[in-house]
Write an enzyme that holds these catalytic residues in place. Structure first.
Site, PDB file in Angstrom:
ATOM      1  N   ASP B  90       1.029  -1.530   0.111  1.00  0.00           N
ATOM      2  CA  ASP B  90      -0.068  -0.246  -0.172  1.00  0.00           C
ATOM      3  C   ASP B  90       0.598   1.460   0.166  1.00  0.00           C
ATOM      4  O   ASP B  90       2.381   0.756   0.187  1.00  0.00           O
ATOM      5  CB  ASP B  90      -0.942  -0.119   1.083  1.00  0.00           C
ATOM      6  CG  ASP B  90      -0.456   0.169   1.902  1.00  0.00           C
ATOM      7  OD1 ASP B  90       1.062  -0.221   2.489  1.00  0.00           O
ATOM      8  OD2 ASP B  90      -0.948   0.212   3.818  1.00  0.00           O
ATOM      9  N   ASP B 263      -8.514  -7.158   0.909  1.00  0.00           N
ATOM     10  CA  ASP B 263      -7.060  -7.890   2.037  1.00  0.00           C
ATOM     11  C   ASP B 263      -7.992  -6.993   2.941  1.00  0.00           C
ATOM     12  O   ASP B 263      -9.026  -6.837   3.276  1.00  0.00           O
ATOM     13  CB  ASP B 263      -6.264  -6.859   1.488  1.00  0.00           C
ATOM     14  CG  ASP B 263      -6.250  -5.308   2.110  1.00  0.00           C
ATOM     15  OD1 ASP B 263      -6.349  -4.827   1.349  1.00  0.00           O
ATOM     16  OD2 ASP B 263      -5.636  -4.713   3.323  1.00  0.00           O
ATOM     17  N   CYS B 301     -12.753 -28.070   7.171  1.00  0.00           N
ATOM     18  CA  CYS B 301     -11.839 -27.616   6.314  1.00  0.00           C
ATOM     19  C   CYS B 301     -10.206 -28.311   6.844  1.00  0.00           C
ATOM     20  O   CYS B 301     -10.001 -29.147   6.742  1.00  0.00           O
ATOM     21  CB  CYS B 301     -11.482 -26.728   7.902  1.00  0.00           C
ATOM     22  SG  CYS B 301     -10.234 -25.263   7.120  1.00  0.00           S
ATOM     23  N   CYS B 303      -7.327 -26.768   6.974  1.00  0.00           N
ATOM     24  CA  CYS B 303      -5.707 -26.564   6.778  1.00  0.00           C
ATOM     25  C   CYS B 303      -5.702 -27.292   8.123  1.00  0.00           C
ATOM     26  O   CYS B 303      -6.119 -28.007   8.573  1.00  0.00           O
ATOM     27  CB  CYS B 303      -5.911 -24.939   7.526  1.00  0.00           C
ATOM     28  SG  CYS B 303      -6.915 -25.072   9.799  1.00  0.00           S
ATOM     29  N   CYS B 306      -7.086 -27.246  11.237  1.00  0.00           N
ATOM     30  CA  CYS B 306      -7.953 -28.231  11.469  1.00  0.00           C
ATOM     31  C   CYS B 306      -8.058 -29.561  11.391  1.00  0.00           C
ATOM     32  O   CYS B 306      -8.817 -30.883  11.967  1.00  0.00           O
ATOM     33  CB  CYS B 306      -9.320 -27.619  10.631  1.00  0.00           C
ATOM     34  SG  CYS B 306     -10.336 -26.146  11.011  1.00  0.00           S
ATOM     35  N   HIS B 332      -6.133 -20.970  10.121  1.00  0.00           N
ATOM     36  CA  HIS B 332      -7.292 -21.127  10.155  1.00  0.00           C
ATOM     37  C   HIS B 332      -8.492 -20.746   9.753  1.00  0.00           C
ATOM     38  O   HIS B 332      -8.496 -20.452   7.964  1.00  0.00           O
ATOM     39  CB  HIS B 332      -8.128 -21.325  11.141  1.00  0.00           C
ATOM     40  CG  HIS B 332      -9.801 -22.512  11.200  1.00  0.00           C
ATOM     41  ND1 HIS B 332     -10.070 -23.096  10.229  1.00  0.00           N
ATOM     42  CD2 HIS B 332     -10.804 -21.364  11.242  1.00  0.00           C
ATOM     43  CE1 HIS B 332     -11.471 -22.702   9.952  1.00  0.00           C
ATOM     44  NE2 HIS B 332     -11.528 -21.508  10.677  1.00  0.00           N
TER      45      HIS B 332
END
Lengths: 366, 366
Positions: B90, B263, B301, B303, B306, B332
């Site tokens: 940014d 974002d 999930c 991830c 998980c 997660h």
């Protein structure tokens, strides 16, 4: 189960294998500490990637939070934290003496107040075995009194004798045969007491024997002297574990005196303070001198941090209080310690440990 | 380079590909925020494992620490942080307005005091391009004034017009053709200003166009109204980026209005506070009700958290302030958000986005 096989002895240094329900452990071994069912700042996969063979967890902490009954419900500590390798749990004795505010020790056990909420609790030789049975660790430790330093001969002797009686009570209590129980040698800084304690503990026929009450503030040469008094009196056929010791030089010197197992919080603690351990001592990454140092922490290190990141980047993370700084330094410190143990073992197997030790000492700066 | 290819439009929702020097980005896309050159609490590998395609870093923070010249010396931001995928930086404008204590905005730029040490600095449209050139990001943003909320029409209009003049100055400054520069639409909460701003920014022919100054405290319906004013006036042939927005529902609604990029710090921020994001809202893992909940955060999930850990374990980590709690929840939250974007994209490609949106809305509780 729980057999120790001596592969090779080189001087007093030993290379062996200790079998547990969750896998064989090649010794000498360094055990990363996972106080509250997590090796601080590391995932289970990162601990595995560091080639950790076994980790340690603290009974005192887990008893208070989340509670051993909750962990039992979860299916035991291995399942609770998703660590499938061997786990050793301590007895909580050390934490009762170092963390809890009030304590009252008697023949029965230790009454203490939680460092969290001041609530009152009692640890006895019997209930710490029960708690560790709930946790389901592969290796349990007996409750002992960690003799303070300094302490006079009388106090130390009486304390040691109570520790022996507690050890026997724990031995009598233990039921599960998928868990080993290790006795603990005490005796303060008195060689004759260390000898007597080693003989007494050896006589109780535990699956392994530990040396406790060292690295409590005494000079290092004194710790080594106590090891020289105790270790030769412990059985050759069982692993020997030096509790709470894990600086790089003490690992080499411990092995040189016949110790097989070590644990220490140093690796992850100094990591969270911005310090990397190295083969020659340490590297305080947070220092200004590393701001533009685009080399890895250690050129020849195979850890995730050294393979992927520079001192300059890790320093930036430390200076900006980024969690990743603690993560990367913990990974490095655990891995570099385990790598040292791997090299020590290899040198013992090849009969070159004396030369290795000499070379290590020459390069090492405390 | 920096070509946007529209693969499929479904209502206003778009599926496309945006090419950058560090790889193609499949849109719509969620960009995890790595403020200080680290997605908080995650290693670069963990970010990659979450299937992040591009990350965002903050010019303001990196300019102050470790400094853009140091990062230039390191070989640029990609090398400094060891992230080989695309990076968006940014302009620092938002942080000047939200973090720095004193600021003095004039046609020239923004004078501000560092939130770290109070030192005085000047950001101009020109030097923030230079700073981002030193960082070497794939996508740079122009300096803008993030109009506060609420603000009256006159202030908002004047601020917007200066943002346009700054945008043109940044455009004129840009030299490297391996970096894209995105303009930013402002205009506060006034649809007619949003329309005018979108037209003005569109006319400057940036490689992509962003909508800034939203999610600054206004109700969500107002944000959506502003998107409806601005987005249709931005070129079809360029990606559209809604800055700083990333709650699960706003992602779905943003895509529904033609936005391609998002974002947000929410994912990692709430993680460090013990909260998991889910498809139906959130799960405050630190709550007592999860103490004995041995299910993963989300059953379906994929991830690391998980697949390997339970709510009970993660709650224990959160309650005991273990770093691993923040790590697992960050993993997660980033992954579950990216998984949502993957499903959104798939539904656009299959022409079923409207149904998907309806189903999502029905299940979601803020």
């Amino acid at each position: 189960m729980f057999e120790y096989t001596l592969e090779k002895q080189d001087g007093e240094a030993r290379a062996g294998v200790f079998s547990t329900p969750h896998g064989d452990i090649k010794t000498p071994v360094f055990m990363p500490v996972g106080t509250q069912a997590t090796v601080k700042a590391m995932t289970a996969d990162q601990v595995k990637d560091a080639a950790a063979q076994i980790i340690l967890a603290n009974t005192y902490h887990l008893y208070l939070r989340p509670g051993h009954e909750l962990i039992r419900e979860a299916g035991g500590l291995h399942k609770f934290m998703n660590w499938n390798g061997p786990i050793l749990t301590d007895s909580g004795g050390f934490q009762v003496f170092s963390l809890s505010k009030l304590r009252d020790i008697s023949e029965e056990g230790a009454v203490f107040r939680s460092h969290l909420d001041g609530s009152k609790h009692l640890f006895t030789p019997e209930n710490v075995v029960e708690i560790q049975e709930a946790l389901g660790s592969d290796i349990m430790m007996v409750l002992d009194e960690c003799t303070p330093y300094p302490a006079d001969f009388e106090y130390t002797k009486n304390s040691m004798e109570m520790t022996h009686r507690w050890a026997q009570r724990a031995r009598d209590m233990k039921e599960r045969d998928d868990q080993a129980l290790f006795g603990i040698v005490q005796g303060g800084m008195y060689p004759e007491l260390r000898k007597a304690s080693a003989q007494a503990i050896a006589g109780m026929d535990f699956e392994g024997n530990a040396i406790g009450g060292l690295s409590v503030g005494e000079p290092k040469h004194m710790m080594y002297e106590m090891l020289e008094a105790a270790v030769p009196r412990l059985p050759q056929t069982k692993p020997r574990y030096l509790m709470g010791v894990g600086s790089m030089d003490a690992l080499v010197e411990g092995v040189a005196r016949g110790v097989d197992m070590f644990d220490c919080v140093l690796q992850t603690r100094v990591a969270r303070n911005g310090t990397a351990l190295t083969r020659t001592g340490k590297l305080v990454v947070r220092n200004q001198e590393y701001a533009r140092d685009f080399r890895p922490i250690e050129e020849d290190c195979d850890c995730y941090a050294c393979k992927n990141h520079t001192r300059a980047y890790i320093r930036h993370l430390v200076k900006t209080n980024e969690i990743l700084g603690s993560v990367l330094l913990s990974i490095h410190n655990v891995r570099t310690t385990i790598r040292l143990m791997e090299e020590i073992r290899q040198n013992i197997l090849e009969g070159t440990f004396a030369a290795f030790r000499k070379e290590f000492d020459a390069a090492y700066e405390e």
